[in-house]
Design an enzyme around this catalytic site. Structure first.
Site, PDB file in Angstrom:
ATOM      1  CG  ASP A  26      41.931  35.791  41.850  1.00 54.31           C
ATOM      2  OD1 ASP A  26      42.949  36.198  41.255  1.00 54.31           O
ATOM      3  OD2 ASP A  26      40.802  35.852  41.337  1.00 54.31           O
TER       4      ASP A  26
HETATM    5  C1  BGC Z   1      41.784  37.396  38.369  1.00 61.04           C
HETATM    6  C2  BGC Z   1      42.153  35.969  38.025  1.00 61.04           C
HETATM    7  C3  BGC Z   1      43.498  35.908  37.350  1.00 61.04           C
HETATM    8  C4  BGC Z   1      44.522  36.597  38.236  1.00 61.04           C
HETATM    9  C5  BGC Z   1      45.930  36.553  37.679  1.00 61.04           C
HETATM   10  C6  BGC Z   1      42.906  38.119  39.065  1.00 61.04           C
HETATM   11  O1  BGC Z   1      42.640  39.484  39.183  1.00 61.04           O
HETATM   12  O2  BGC Z   1      40.633  37.369  39.175  1.00 61.04           O
HETATM   13  O3  BGC Z   1      41.163  35.407  37.215  1.00 61.04           O
HETATM   14  O4  BGC Z   1      43.847  34.583  37.109  1.00 61.04           O
HETATM   15  O5  BGC Z   1      44.148  37.936  38.423  1.00 61.04           O
HETATM   16  O6  BGC Z   1      46.056  37.314  36.557  1.00 61.04           O
END
Ligand code: BGC
Length: 764
Positions: free
Chosen positions: A291
């Site tokens: 993530d």
């Molecule tokens: C979130 C994810 C997301 C990623 C990319 C993160 O802050 O937890 O769910 O896919 O950002 O946007």
């Protein structure tokens, strides 16, 4: 048309016993929902090997790197960066892809990714809403349209489905998932993967999916986003992992590791979950991306934490340490932070990581790129991508409208308040009554506020002469500027609307900024003075309905007694207003059910139907048992699986094909459902089990089958489910799936408080 007798089939027993994961409920899209995962393609493996042999260490480390739209430069593309996310301008996507394919030494295309969670441009209801439909076809359609629109601008991976089971209504991200139940969540997860990927995600209208967030991110302590979770192995496997397994079995080829720590080990440093379970036990041969900055967050923060820079978990001393931990645990791709790329060479020299592991990570990334057909078709058709007609077509809108209406749950309808008569004068009142912005929910993708049909628009289209009064404002402020005192501080300007109306639709709830990432709440009530709007409507003596827009279960203890009718509409997406009008005026008879329990009040949280029993089961009339002294009930206000209709149903005649079943056998449970009212409607027949004596105390109920059926007045149908070892068994704390002989109580009904029951004996 639905079939007369419906068989909820469970997939091959052997696969299930190994995994403990169930198949999606069968639906009209049965064929399209068949699993797509096959044996590795020899041809692709050879191509991957050939590329790997040519790659330098630098090029391998670049493949592991995943950058955001704001970070990526032409130079990154030239050096062979692996992935880019959140970039949606087709021209820039092509520009970077041309550089990667034509100017990088090995011509490896970039994988472009995006968070298409409940739509790209055609926004569907939030996934918690879709789960309320108890209809995997709605999730399938959402994912299918979202994939097509995403692929049209040049994206080839979506960070979806979000499959975190959650018992935490305080957590803003509960909106993004399928609710509190692993069985329902698995059905929705599988449908989303199949909708987005089809049989072959190299097709021009398909994308590869990435079930997230691995794992148990849905259970942060206190409901605070990103917070830690402490979890027994049996809980992890019985409650939180099944939707991931269902998504992987459906063909998902990537996954995202989570921010949170599980038993002290952060998701992106969690070898047990990433390597032992996902890759080894489940045979996952795709890749895991971290993530956002989750690798950097493994580091300890310095005493004076810098304003910039991610850190916190304190399982790594510094960047190199974090890179080694993440890679060795099984993380294959690093999002935003650049530790593996920056320190890979140094770590290799120190033998803290191996070339074998680097090759494995790169092999997985390249394998997915080949499967995605990126080498054959790296570029996007910019003209098509810039053509408005490629998006939000009338057919897409119709699917979104149907999906939104099927996702609504009728919580209360005293005295048949609903449906309202569209010929009468209708007032729409409330801060969410004319807001397109809020209808799109917390992951609006490229959805536009002006595309969204507001409640007032929808109501006025069906009830000519309808009026609107906002009553108060719910500002759409982001967390830094958020001041709860600004939420509907007082009500005004509604008297004329009420006086001129025969009936009232109150549009209440949360602004969309209260849901999604970093949007946990410490109260679950309607924000501000919205309950005063209910009081004003009630004082008028006119029929009214409270239509709720929210991304989480709310605590409606004070709302319910004041409101004759309550319709849970979630954030319904681009067609929310039309769908609300369809249901409120009776064009559509609501048939959704709650995928998550609604507490009476916050203090009951976490409260969920599939809880374990205690040695002192709750009894609100006695003292020494598991209850709240200040609450005269043990129950939530509305339980999992609950939802009303404009007609009535009777579920009866539960029959088992045999009262005994061997642990390797299966048994059919059939149950009759009859429409006992005077209009056509939908009922969700639900099958639960309870294992009363087991080596580990078993949940009081576990959903093991459901089917949404449409019945004409007086019509009866027999719904049949198959139960086998995947249902009777459970994971123990050593991670073993066990099927223990003994009695199983089977329950059938139309909510998790179903009382119709038959005993079944599982023999050794
Ligand atoms: C979130 C994810 C997301 C990623 C990319 C993160 O802050 O937890 O769910 O896919 O950002 O946007």
């Amino acid at each position: 048309m639905r079939r007369v007798a419906i068989m909820v089939a469970i997939v091959a027993l052997s696969a299930i016993v190994a995994s403990g994961v169930i198949a999606a409920s069968r639906s009209s899209d049965e064929a399209a929902l068949e699993p797509t995962r096959g044996a590795p393609d020899r041809n692709i493996e050879r191509k991957v090997d050939a590329l790997l042999r040519k790659m330098t260490l630098e090029e391998k480390l670049q493949q592991i790197q995943l950058l955001s739209d704001g970070q990526v430069t032409d130079d990154d593309a030239r050096k062979g960066v692996g992935g880019v996310f959140s970039l949606v301008d087709p021209q820039r996507i092509n520009e970077l892809q041309h550089i990667a394919v034509e100017q990088s030494r090995l011509h490896i295309p970039i994988l472009f990714a995006y968070d298409t969670i409940h739509g790209y441009r055609t926004i569907f209801p939030i996934p918690l809403g879709t789960a309320s439909s108890f209809d995997p076809d709605v999730a399938f359609k959402d994912a299918e349209i979202g994939a097509r629109e995403s692929a049209t601008v040049g994206l080839k991976q979506i960070y979806s489905p979000m499959v975190d089971v959650s018992h935490e209504p305080r957590w803003g991200r509960i909106a993004e998932g399928g609710g509190e139940d692993p069985y329902l969540g698995s059905a929705m997860a599988a449908a989303r993967v199949k909708g987005a990927q089809g049989r072959d995600y190299s097709a021009s209208n398909k994308v590869v999916t990435s079930p997230k967030h691995l794992a148990a991110y849905g259970q942060p302590e206190g409901g605070r986003d990103y917070n830690t979770t402490d979890m027994s192995e049996q809980r992890l496997r019985n409650l939180y992992l099944p939707p991931f397994k269902a998504a992987i079995d459906a063909g998902a080829d990537t996954s995202m590791c989570s921010f949170n720590a599980i038993n002290g080990v952060p998701g992106c440093a969690n070898r047990h979950i990433e390597s032992e379970i996902l890759k080894k036990e489940w045979g996952f041969d795709g890749f895991i991306e971290s993530d956002y900055t989750a690798v950097a967050e493994l580091r300890a923060c310095p005493p004076q934490r810098p304003a910039e820079g991610s850190c916190g978990h304190g399982v790594a001393a510094d960047g190199p340490d974090a890179a080694a931990l993440a890679l060795n645990a099984g993380t294959d791709s690093e999002m935003v932070s650049t530790n593996i790329r920056d320190f890979g060479r140094e770590l290799l020299g120190q033998r803290r990581i191996s070339m074998q592991r680097i090759d494995d990570a790169v092999r997985r990334i390249l394998r997915v790129k080949f499967r995605a057909g990126l080498f054959e078709h790296p570029y996007v058709d910019v003209a098509k991508a810039q053509n408005e007609a490629s998006f939000l077509t009338p057919a897409d809108r119709a699917a979104a409208r149907r999906g939104a209406a099927r996702s609504m749950v009728l919580l209360k309808n005293a005295g048949g308040t609903l449906p309202l008569d569209p010929k009468k004068k209708t007032a729409v009142i409330g801060p969410l009554g004319d807001s397109g912005h809020d209808m799109l929910g917390p992951w609006w993708g490229r959805g536009r506020d002006e595309d969204a049909v507001t409640v007032f628009d929808g109501v006025a289209a069906q009830s000519p002469g309808a009026t609107f009064a906002e009553g108060c404002d719910l500002p759409n402020t982001e967390p830094a500027a958020y001041d709860p005192a600004q939420d509907c501080p007082s009500i005004s300007g509604i008297d004329a609307a009420i006086a001129g109306a025969d009936q009232i639709v109150l549009a209440l709830g949360e602004p969309r900024e209260m849901s999604g990432e970093a949007a946990s709440r410490s109260v679950l009530d309607l924000p501000g003075k919205q309950e005063d709007l209910i009081a004003a409507a009630k004082a008028s003596g006119k029929p009214f309905v409270v239509v709720l827009f929210n991304g989480r279960p709310l605590a409606l203890e004070d709302v319910a007694p004041q409101s004759p009718a309550i319709l849970e509409a979630w954030f319904g997406g681009v067609e929310a207003g039309n769908a609300v009008a369809d249901v409120v005026f009776g064009k559509v008879n609501p048939g959704g059910k709650l995928p998550v329990s609604f507490p009476q009040r916050l203090g009951q949280v976490p409260i969920y139907y599939n809880h374990e029993p205690t040695g002192r089961p709750c009894d609100a009339t006695q003292k020494y048992n598991s209850r709240y002294r200040d609450l005269p009930t043990c129950a939530p206000l509305y339980e999992f699986g609950y939802g009303l209709s404009y007609t009535s149903f009777e579920v009866s005649n539960l029959q088992l094909s045999s009262s005994r079943v061997s642990r390797h056998g299966s048994v059919r449970a059939s149950v009759d459902v009859r429409n006992t009212g005077s209009r056509e409607g939908d009922e969700v027949v639900q099958l639960y089990i309870h294992d009363p004596v087991a080596s580990i105390s078993q949940p009081v109920r576990r959903l093991r089958g459901f089917e949404r059926v449409t019945l004409k007045p007086g019509e009866k149908r027999t719904v049949t489910f198959t139960l086998d070892a995947s249902d009777f068994g459970f994971y123990d704390n050593t991670g073993r799936f066990v099927v223990e002989p003994g009695r199983i109580d089977v329950y059938a009904g139309n909510s998790s408080s179903a009382t119709l029951t038959k005993p079944l004996t599982v023999t050794g």
